[in-house]
Write an enzyme that holds these catalytic residues in place. Structure first.
Site, PDB file in Angstrom:
ATOM      1  N   LYS A  14      30.775  40.271  44.910  1.00 42.52           N
ATOM      2  CA  LYS A  14      31.110  38.991  45.739  1.00 42.52           C
ATOM      3  C   LYS A  14      30.603  38.938  47.039  1.00 42.52           C
ATOM      4  O   LYS A  14      30.085  37.947  47.284  1.00 42.52           O
ATOM      5  CB  LYS A  14      32.832  39.234  45.479  1.00 42.52           C
ATOM      6  CG  LYS A  14      33.430  39.138  44.215  1.00 42.52           C
ATOM      7  CD  LYS A  14      35.018  39.034  44.476  1.00 42.52           C
ATOM      8  CE  LYS A  14      35.583  40.518  45.233  1.00 42.52           C
ATOM      9  NZ  LYS A  14      35.635  41.603  44.552  1.00 42.52           N
ATOM     10  N   ARG A  89      43.993  37.581  45.845  1.00 41.39           N
ATOM     11  CA  ARG A  89      44.193  38.865  44.811  1.00 41.39           C
ATOM     12  C   ARG A  89      45.593  38.859  44.200  1.00 41.39           C
ATOM     13  O   ARG A  89      45.728  39.919  43.244  1.00 41.39           O
ATOM     14  CB  ARG A  89      44.042  40.119  45.667  1.00 41.39           C
ATOM     15  CG  ARG A  89      42.557  40.243  45.607  1.00 41.39           C
ATOM     16  CD  ARG A  89      42.327  41.605  46.705  1.00 41.39           C
ATOM     17  NE  ARG A  89      41.163  42.510  46.272  1.00 41.39           N
ATOM     18  CZ  ARG A  89      40.282  42.763  46.897  1.00 41.39           C
ATOM     19  NH1 ARG A  89      39.950  41.940  47.868  1.00 41.39           N
ATOM     20  NH2 ARG A  89      39.360  43.747  46.584  1.00 41.39           N
ATOM     21  N   ARG A 128      27.286  52.747  46.429  1.00 46.92           N
ATOM     22  CA  ARG A 128      27.425  52.030  47.842  1.00 46.92           C
ATOM     23  C   ARG A 128      28.072  52.921  48.619  1.00 46.92           C
ATOM     24  O   ARG A 128      27.926  52.972  49.588  1.00 46.92           O
ATOM     25  CB  ARG A 128      28.329  50.723  47.410  1.00 46.92           C
ATOM     26  CG  ARG A 128      28.585  49.945  48.754  1.00 46.92           C
ATOM     27  CD  ARG A 128      29.321  48.716  48.384  1.00 46.92           C
ATOM     28  NE  ARG A 128      30.857  48.833  47.948  1.00 46.92           N
ATOM     29  CZ  ARG A 128      31.474  47.733  47.973  1.00 46.92           C
ATOM     30  NH1 ARG A 128      30.908  46.577  47.685  1.00 46.92           N
ATOM     31  NH2 ARG A 128      32.692  47.941  47.719  1.00 46.92           N
ATOM     32  N   ARG A 134      32.531  53.745  53.205  1.00 46.37           N
ATOM     33  CA  ARG A 134      33.762  53.308  52.854  1.00 46.37           C
ATOM     34  C   ARG A 134      34.514  54.434  51.996  1.00 46.37           C
ATOM     35  O   ARG A 134      34.109  54.884  51.073  1.00 46.37           O
ATOM     36  CB  ARG A 134      33.812  52.244  52.006  1.00 46.37           C
ATOM     37  CG  ARG A 134      33.542  50.807  53.004  1.00 46.37           C
ATOM     38  CD  ARG A 134      33.566  49.355  52.015  1.00 46.37           C
ATOM     39  NE  ARG A 134      34.599  49.164  51.285  1.00 46.37           N
ATOM     40  CZ  ARG A 134      34.815  48.295  50.640  1.00 46.37           C
ATOM     41  NH1 ARG A 134      33.920  47.040  50.517  1.00 46.37           N
ATOM     42  NH2 ARG A 134      35.836  48.186  49.722  1.00 46.37           N
ATOM     43  N   ARG A 146      41.625  50.962  42.353  1.00 47.13           N
ATOM     44  CA  ARG A 146      41.589  49.701  42.795  1.00 47.13           C
ATOM     45  C   ARG A 146      41.332  48.934  41.429  1.00 47.13           C
ATOM     46  O   ARG A 146      41.613  47.631  41.632  1.00 47.13           O
ATOM     47  CB  ARG A 146      40.249  49.622  43.624  1.00 47.13           C
ATOM     48  CG  ARG A 146      40.358  49.877  45.213  1.00 47.13           C
ATOM     49  CD  ARG A 146      39.010  50.474  45.699  1.00 47.13           C
ATOM     50  NE  ARG A 146      38.135  49.550  45.977  1.00 47.13           N
ATOM     51  CZ  ARG A 146      36.762  49.527  46.420  1.00 47.13           C
ATOM     52  NH1 ARG A 146      36.357  50.898  46.329  1.00 47.13           N
ATOM     53  NH2 ARG A 146      36.274  48.432  46.684  1.00 47.13           N
TER      54      ARG A 146
HETATM   55  P1  AMP Z   1      37.166  44.542  49.347  1.00 48.33           P
HETATM   56  O1  AMP Z   1      36.260  44.670  50.470  1.00 48.33           O
HETATM   57  O2  AMP Z   1      37.434  42.974  48.958  1.00 48.33           O
HETATM   58  O3  AMP Z   1      36.755  45.391  48.261  1.00 48.33           O
HETATM   59  O4  AMP Z   1      38.500  45.076  49.976  1.00 48.33           O
HETATM   60  C1  AMP Z   1      39.007  46.274  50.294  1.00 48.33           C
HETATM   61  C2  AMP Z   1      40.109  46.583  50.461  1.00 48.33           C
HETATM   62  O5  AMP Z   1      41.027  45.704  51.291  1.00 48.33           O
HETATM   63  C3  AMP Z   1      41.084  46.302  49.181  1.00 48.33           C
HETATM   64  O6  AMP Z   1      41.108  47.779  48.234  1.00 48.33           O
HETATM   65  C4  AMP Z   1      42.557  46.167  49.545  1.00 48.33           C
HETATM   66  O7  AMP Z   1      43.095  47.370  50.082  1.00 48.33           O
HETATM   67  C5  AMP Z   1      42.078  45.439  50.829  1.00 48.33           C
HETATM   68  N1  AMP Z   1      42.300  43.797  50.641  1.00 48.33           N
HETATM   69  C6  AMP Z   1      41.124  42.982  50.686  1.00 48.33           C
HETATM   70  N2  AMP Z   1      41.550  41.779  50.424  1.00 48.33           N
HETATM   71  C7  AMP Z   1      42.800  41.717  49.899  1.00 48.33           C
HETATM   72  C8  AMP Z   1      43.879  40.785  49.567  1.00 48.33           C
HETATM   73  N3  AMP Z   1      43.528  39.387  49.433  1.00 48.33           N
HETATM   74  N4  AMP Z   1      44.870  41.344  49.498  1.00 48.33           N
HETATM   75  C9  AMP Z   1      45.335  42.364  49.751  1.00 48.33           C
HETATM   76  N5  AMP Z   1      44.585  43.523  50.120  1.00 48.33           N
HETATM   77  C10 AMP Z   1      43.338  43.147  50.187  1.00 48.33           C
END
Ligand code: AMP
Length: 191
Positions: A14, A89, A128, A134, A146
């Site tokens: 994404k 989400r 990654r 991360r 996740r």
């Molecule tokens: P991402 O960078 O999109 O993989 O997000 C990393 C982490 O941020 C996720 O595993 C969640 O802990 C948190 N996160 C990101 N977007 C959301 C969302 N829309 N709702 C809840 N937690 C989020």
């Protein structure tokens, strides 16, 4: 105005694809994960709270996430459109986004899922994790959590957006360029 939701499991690409779509369609890229990481790096209270969930691979609670997203959209109200990456989400987030956009005379144009199997995704995330720093990419248990969060809370958004006639799928396996071409082909067909 074009507003795209990029949808898919962790590692689906994404963020990578959003960067290309952003320049192709002159959209503002809004990633809730990036926003949380920005807060973590800036040592804000919101960052510390988000970190306690993110480090385990859990979703951050809805209201915190929705409030942050609304603020980011409002701060960029001159944008030609948005790419929402990693938001919504949950169905609560999707409902809140619809209401929020409706009140601003805006709406989602399309929700596009990048599809790839778990094995490919885990391999991508572990790779990654070697360079991203991360915590949530570095441990297969966290990665699996996740995916569980995705299956339990996010996957149902497919029917939410299908019911609105806005859900599209794109094969997320292939080179970055191939996948970008698929996305552009799809979005151009919608305009
Ligand atoms: P991402 O960078 O999109 O993989 O997000 C990393 C982490 O941020 C996720 O595993 C969640 O802990 C948190 N996160 C990101 N977007 C959301 C969302 N829309 N709702 C809840 N937690 C989020």
């Amino acid at each position: 105005m074009i507003n795209i939701v990029l949808f898919g499991k962790p590692g689906a690409g994404k963020g990578t694809q959003a960067a290309f779509l952003k320049s192709q369609y002159k959209l503002f890229h809004l990633s809730t994960g990036d926003l949380f990481r920005y807060h973590i790096n800036s040592l804000t209270d919101l960052g510390m709270l988000a970190k306690s969930y993110m480090d385990k691979g859990d979703l951050v609670p809805d209201q915190i996430t929705i409030d942050m997203l609304r603020e980011a959209v409002n701060e960029n109200s001159d944008a030609k459109g948005f790419i929402f990456d990693g938001f919504p989400r949950t169905t609560a987030q999707a409902g809140a986004l619809d209401t929020f956009l409706f009140n601003k005379s805006m709406k989602i144009t399309a929700t596009i899922a990048l599809e790839a199997g778990d094995d490919v995704l885990i391999e991508r995330l572990v790779n990654r994790g070697k360079t991203s720093g991360r915590v949530d990419d570095q441990d297969e248990i966290k990665i699996r959590n996740r995916f569980n969060e995705y299956n339990n809370k996010t996957a149902s958004l497919k029917s939410f957006y299908t019911a609105q006639g806005k859900f599209y799928s794109v094969n997320g396996i292939g080179s970055v360029e191939e996948i970008t071409k698929r996305l552009i082909g799809l979005i151009d067909g919608l305009l």
